[in-house]
Design a protein around this motif. Sequence first.
Motif, PDB file in Angstrom:
ATOM      1  N   TYR A 190       0.832  -1.198   0.000  1.00 12.79           N
ATOM      2  CA  TYR A 190       0.000   0.000   0.000  1.00 12.79           C
ATOM      3  C   TYR A 190       0.867   1.248   0.000  1.00 12.79           C
ATOM      4  CZ  TYR A 190       0.754   0.131   5.157  1.00 12.79           C
ATOM      5  OH  TYR A 190       1.298   0.160   6.420  1.00 12.79           O
ATOM      6  N   TYR A 191       0.287   2.320  -0.566  1.00 13.90           N
ATOM      7  CA  TYR A 191       0.901   3.632  -0.446  1.00 13.90           C
ATOM      8  C   TYR A 191       0.344   4.237   0.841  1.00 13.90           C
ATOM      9  CZ  TYR A 191       2.063   2.998  -5.358  1.00 13.90           C
ATOM     10  OH  TYR A 191       2.559   2.509  -6.542  1.00 13.90           O
ATOM     11  N   ASP A 192       1.264   4.664   1.695  1.00 14.48           N
ATOM     12  CA  ASP A 192       0.835   5.182   2.989  1.00 14.48           C
ATOM     13  C   ASP A 192       0.522   6.674   2.884  1.00 14.48           C
ATOM     14  OD1 ASP A 192       0.435   5.951   5.560  1.00 14.48           O
ATOM     15  OD2 ASP A 192       2.231   4.975   6.372  1.00 14.48           O
ATOM     16  N   GLY A 193      -0.772   6.969   2.836  1.00 16.72           N
ATOM     17  CA  GLY A 193      -1.220   8.359   2.691  1.00 16.72           C
ATOM     18  C   GLY A 193      -0.860   9.223   3.896  1.00 16.72           C
ATOM     19  N   THR A 194      -0.462   8.611   5.002  1.00 20.19           N
ATOM     20  CA  THR A 194      -0.051   9.409   6.172  1.00 20.19           C
ATOM     21  C   THR A 194       1.458   9.647   6.153  1.00 20.19           C
ATOM     22  OG1 THR A 194       0.376   7.528   7.645  1.00 20.19           O
ATOM     23  CG2 THR A 194      -1.895   8.327   7.553  1.00 20.19           C
ATOM     24  N   ILE A 207      -5.309  -5.870   9.882  1.00 16.17           N
ATOM     25  CA  ILE A 207      -5.082  -4.468  10.270  1.00 16.17           C
ATOM     26  C   ILE A 207      -5.856  -4.198  11.552  1.00 16.17           C
ATOM     27  CG2 ILE A 207      -5.374  -2.060   9.538  1.00 16.17           C
ATOM     28  CD1 ILE A 207      -5.811  -3.093   6.697  1.00 16.17           C
ATOM     29  N   GLU A 208      -5.237  -3.411  12.442  1.00 14.79           N
ATOM     30  CA  GLU A 208      -5.977  -2.829  13.571  1.00 14.79           C
ATOM     31  C   GLU A 208      -5.805  -1.323  13.459  1.00 14.79           C
ATOM     32  OE1 GLU A 208      -4.863  -4.402  17.385  1.00 14.79           O
ATOM     33  OE2 GLU A 208      -4.960  -6.487  16.657  1.00 14.79           O
ATOM     34  N   ILE A 209      -6.733  -0.584  14.031  1.00 13.39           N
ATOM     35  CA  ILE A 209      -6.666   0.883  13.913  1.00 13.39           C
ATOM     36  C   ILE A 209      -6.365   1.477  15.289  1.00 13.39           C
ATOM     37  CG2 ILE A 209      -7.924   2.976  13.189  1.00 13.39           C
ATOM     38  CD1 ILE A 209      -8.129   1.225  10.840  1.00 13.39           C
ATOM     39  N   HIS A 210      -5.172   2.061  15.419  1.00 17.13           N
ATOM     40  CA  HIS A 210      -4.826   2.722  16.685  1.00 17.13           C
ATOM     41  C   HIS A 210      -4.214   4.093  16.442  1.00 17.13           C
ATOM     42  CE1 HIS A 210      -5.822  -0.961  18.735  1.00 17.13           C
ATOM     43  NE2 HIS A 210      -4.991  -1.632  17.953  1.00 17.13           N
ATOM     44  N   LYS A 211      -4.315   4.553  15.180  1.00 14.66           N
ATOM     45  CA  LYS A 211      -3.797   5.866  14.794  1.00 14.66           C
ATOM     46  C   LYS A 211      -4.428   6.193  13.437  1.00 14.66           C
ATOM     47  CE  LYS A 211       0.340   4.049  12.487  1.00 14.66           C
ATOM     48  NZ  LYS A 211      -0.102   4.258  11.124  1.00 14.66           N
ATOM     49  N   GLU A 212      -4.122   7.385  12.897  1.00 13.21           N
ATOM     50  CA  GLU A 212      -4.649   7.695  11.565  1.00 13.21           C
ATOM     51  C   GLU A 212      -4.113   6.681  10.560  1.00 13.21           C
ATOM     52  OE1 GLU A 212      -4.008  11.712  10.221  1.00 13.21           O
ATOM     53  OE2 GLU A 212      -4.945  11.302   8.285  1.00 13.21           O
ATOM     54  N   GLU A 213      -5.008   6.146   9.738  1.00 11.92           N
ATOM     55  CA  GLU A 213      -4.597   5.219   8.666  1.00 11.92           C
ATOM     56  C   GLU A 213      -5.186   5.714   7.356  1.00 11.92           C
ATOM     57  OE1 GLU A 213      -2.465   2.973   9.022  1.00 11.92           O
ATOM     58  OE2 GLU A 213      -2.563   2.215  11.079  1.00 11.92           O
ATOM     59  N   ASN A 214      -4.365   5.703   6.332  1.00 12.33           N
ATOM     60  CA  ASN A 214      -4.844   6.055   4.989  1.00 12.33           C
ATOM     61  C   ASN A 214      -4.037   5.197   4.015  1.00 12.33           C
ATOM     62  OD1 ASN A 214      -5.950   7.220   2.767  1.00 12.33           O
ATOM     63  ND2 ASN A 214      -5.425   9.327   3.310  1.00 12.33           N
ATOM     64  N   GLU A 253      -6.806  13.931  15.316  1.00  7.51           N
ATOM     65  CA  GLU A 253      -6.512  15.288  14.817  1.00  7.51           C
ATOM     66  C   GLU A 253      -7.241  15.590  13.514  1.00  7.51           C
ATOM     67  OE1 GLU A 253      -5.212  17.485  16.606  1.00  7.51           O
ATOM     68  OE2 GLU A 253      -4.766  15.998  18.160  1.00  7.51           O
ATOM     69  N   THR A 254      -7.181  14.639  12.579  1.00  9.60           N
ATOM     70  CA  THR A 254      -7.826  14.884  11.278  1.00  9.60           C
ATOM     71  C   THR A 254      -9.338  14.987  11.441  1.00  9.60           C
ATOM     72  OG1 THR A 254      -6.005  13.765  10.196  1.00  9.60           O
ATOM     73  CG2 THR A 254      -7.986  14.049   8.891  1.00  9.60           C
ATOM     74  N   ALA A 255      -9.916  14.164  12.316  1.00 13.40           N
ATOM     75  CA  ALA A 255     -11.369  14.244  12.539  1.00 13.40           C
ATOM     76  C   ALA A 255     -11.727  15.617  13.097  1.00 13.40           C
ATOM     77  CB  ALA A 255     -11.828  13.137  13.485  1.00 13.40           C
ATOM     78  N   ARG A 256     -10.919  16.103  14.035  1.00  7.83           N
ATOM     79  CA  ARG A 256     -11.171  17.428  14.633  1.00  7.83           C
ATOM     80  C   ARG A 256     -11.139  18.534  13.604  1.00  7.83           C
ATOM     81  NH1 ARG A 256      -7.647  17.294  19.933  1.00  7.83           N
ATOM     82  NH2 ARG A 256      -9.142  16.094  21.143  1.00  7.83           N
ATOM     83  N   ALA A 257     -10.286  18.355  12.592  1.00  8.68           N
ATOM     84  CA  ALA A 257     -10.128  19.409  11.580  1.00  8.68           C
ATOM     85  C   ALA A 257     -11.258  19.385  10.544  1.00  8.68           C
ATOM     86  CB  ALA A 257      -8.781  19.239  10.886  1.00  8.68           C
ATOM     87  N   MET A 258     -12.118  18.368  10.607  1.00  8.66           N
ATOM     88  CA  MET A 258     -13.177  18.256   9.600  1.00  8.66           C
ATOM     89  C   MET A 258     -14.464  18.865  10.155  1.00  8.66           C
ATOM     90  SD  MET A 258     -12.223  14.408   8.383  1.00  8.66           S
ATOM     91  CE  MET A 258     -13.181  14.292   6.930  1.00  8.66           C
ATOM     92  N   ALA A 259     -15.001  19.862   9.443  1.00 10.78           N
ATOM     93  CA  ALA A 259     -16.178  20.576   9.940  1.00 10.78           C
ATOM     94  C   ALA A 259     -17.425  19.695   9.912  1.00 10.78           C
ATOM     95  CB  ALA A 259     -16.403  21.818   9.097  1.00 10.78           C
ATOM     96  N   ASP A 260     -17.429  18.692   9.031  1.00  9.67           N
ATOM     97  CA  ASP A 260     -18.640  17.881   8.890  1.00  9.67           C
ATOM     98  C   ASP A 260     -18.507  16.521   9.575  1.00  9.67           C
ATOM     99  OD1 ASP A 260     -16.782  17.019   7.064  1.00  9.67           O
ATOM    100  OD2 ASP A 260     -18.177  16.765   5.407  1.00  9.67           O
ATOM    101  N   MET A 261     -17.740  16.508  10.676  1.00  8.58           N
ATOM    102  CA  MET A 261     -17.638  15.274  11.465  1.00  8.58           C
ATOM    103  C   MET A 261     -17.479  15.666  12.932  1.00  8.58           C
ATOM    104  SD  MET A 261     -14.779  12.232  11.150  1.00  8.58           S
ATOM    105  CE  MET A 261     -15.161  11.848   9.481  1.00  8.58           C
ATOM    106  N   HIS A 262     -18.141  14.939  13.841  1.00  7.78           N
ATOM    107  CA  HIS A 262     -17.927  15.197  15.268  1.00  7.78           C
ATOM    108  C   HIS A 262     -16.476  14.863  15.611  1.00  7.78           C
ATOM    109  CE1 HIS A 262     -21.993  16.006  16.483  1.00  7.78           C
ATOM    110  NE2 HIS A 262     -22.428  14.951  15.817  1.00  7.78           N
ATOM    111  N   ASP A 263     -15.956  15.518  16.645  1.00 11.98           N
ATOM    112  CA  ASP A 263     -14.554  15.279  17.022  1.00 11.98           C
ATOM    113  C   ASP A 263     -14.268  13.795  17.257  1.00 11.98           C
ATOM    114  OD1 ASP A 263     -14.216  17.946  16.847  1.00 11.98           O
ATOM    115  OD2 ASP A 263     -13.872  18.314  18.990  1.00 11.98           O
TER     116      ASP A 263
END
Length: 300
Positions: A190-194, A207-214, A253-263
């Motif tokens: 995969y190309y790591d978008g982060t 995969i498990e999710i414990h940080k930003e993944e892209n 952090e990325t979720a917080r920066a998105m106006a159309d998503m709750h923190d």
Amino acid sequence: MDINSLSKQFAIDNHVKFVSGKGGWNYVHLENNGSTAFISLYGGHVLHYTPKGQTDLLWNTEKSYFEQGKPIRGGVPLCFPWFGPHASDSSKPMHGFARLSMWDVKQTRITPLGETELILTLSDNEYTRTLWPYSFQVIYTIRLGNKLELEFNVLNTGKDAFTISEALHTYFQVGNSSQITIEGLEGCTYYDGTNNNAPVVQKDKHIEIHKEENRRYINTSAHCILTDLSLKRKVKVEKKNSHTTVVWNPWIETARAMADMHDDGYKTFVCIEAANAFDNSVSINPGQSHLIGTSIGVIL
Ligand code: TA6
């Protein structure tokens, strides 16, 4: 077409119903053996898929915009004719124009297998041609049976070949994103978008999710199994003619920066996207078509 004409032409008793709703847009309610799906004609956007006895498989948020020109957050956004930012012009809409367009209803029916089917269509128009100078028709089939099947078929109706990237950008609702596993991508690159799209080979079985993944996995047509320990279910994500899989969770952090998503929105979804992008972009000659599909369903 207004709601009365849609109902008159395409409604099917106990299976297909048209309603108006948020944004002043028209929506389609599908039903089959107790399972339901709900689709916005704006964006050709599947918002809900609720199999009998389950909570919605798709994640949505009340923070989403329902405004012309902005994408709906959640459900299954359609990314076409490019995935991500436009390659050479960042002023063009992220993920293309399909999710910003009003789609037409082409057909509804009960299939010979008893599934409820809705077919939407989008063709080039003045708006799409200002962004992308090609003639095309997309036929998008949404089929509700024991699972939800989506088929996105792009036909080149013009005189020039074109290249597209595309995704069925599915937001899966989960009980807790740090208590899920996603299997099926072991050994894939995969190309790591982060991390500036650095290529990485996935060594882990899941995969498990414990940080930003892209993660933009290339050259894989494998299906994935999403195991959700909190909601106590396994979801199978199958793909058809899709060679890219994207796994995305924005984390804090990325979720917080998105106006159309709750923190804390990142806690309750993960995107697993059937795509063709990056190395797997698709060229379509005049008169030719290309179909990408995905199906999702609870297996346990
Ligand atoms: O598929 C993942 C991704 O491309 C991410 O980079 C992230 O930005 C996401 O899509 C959502 O994009 P959107 O334009 O809907 O905010």
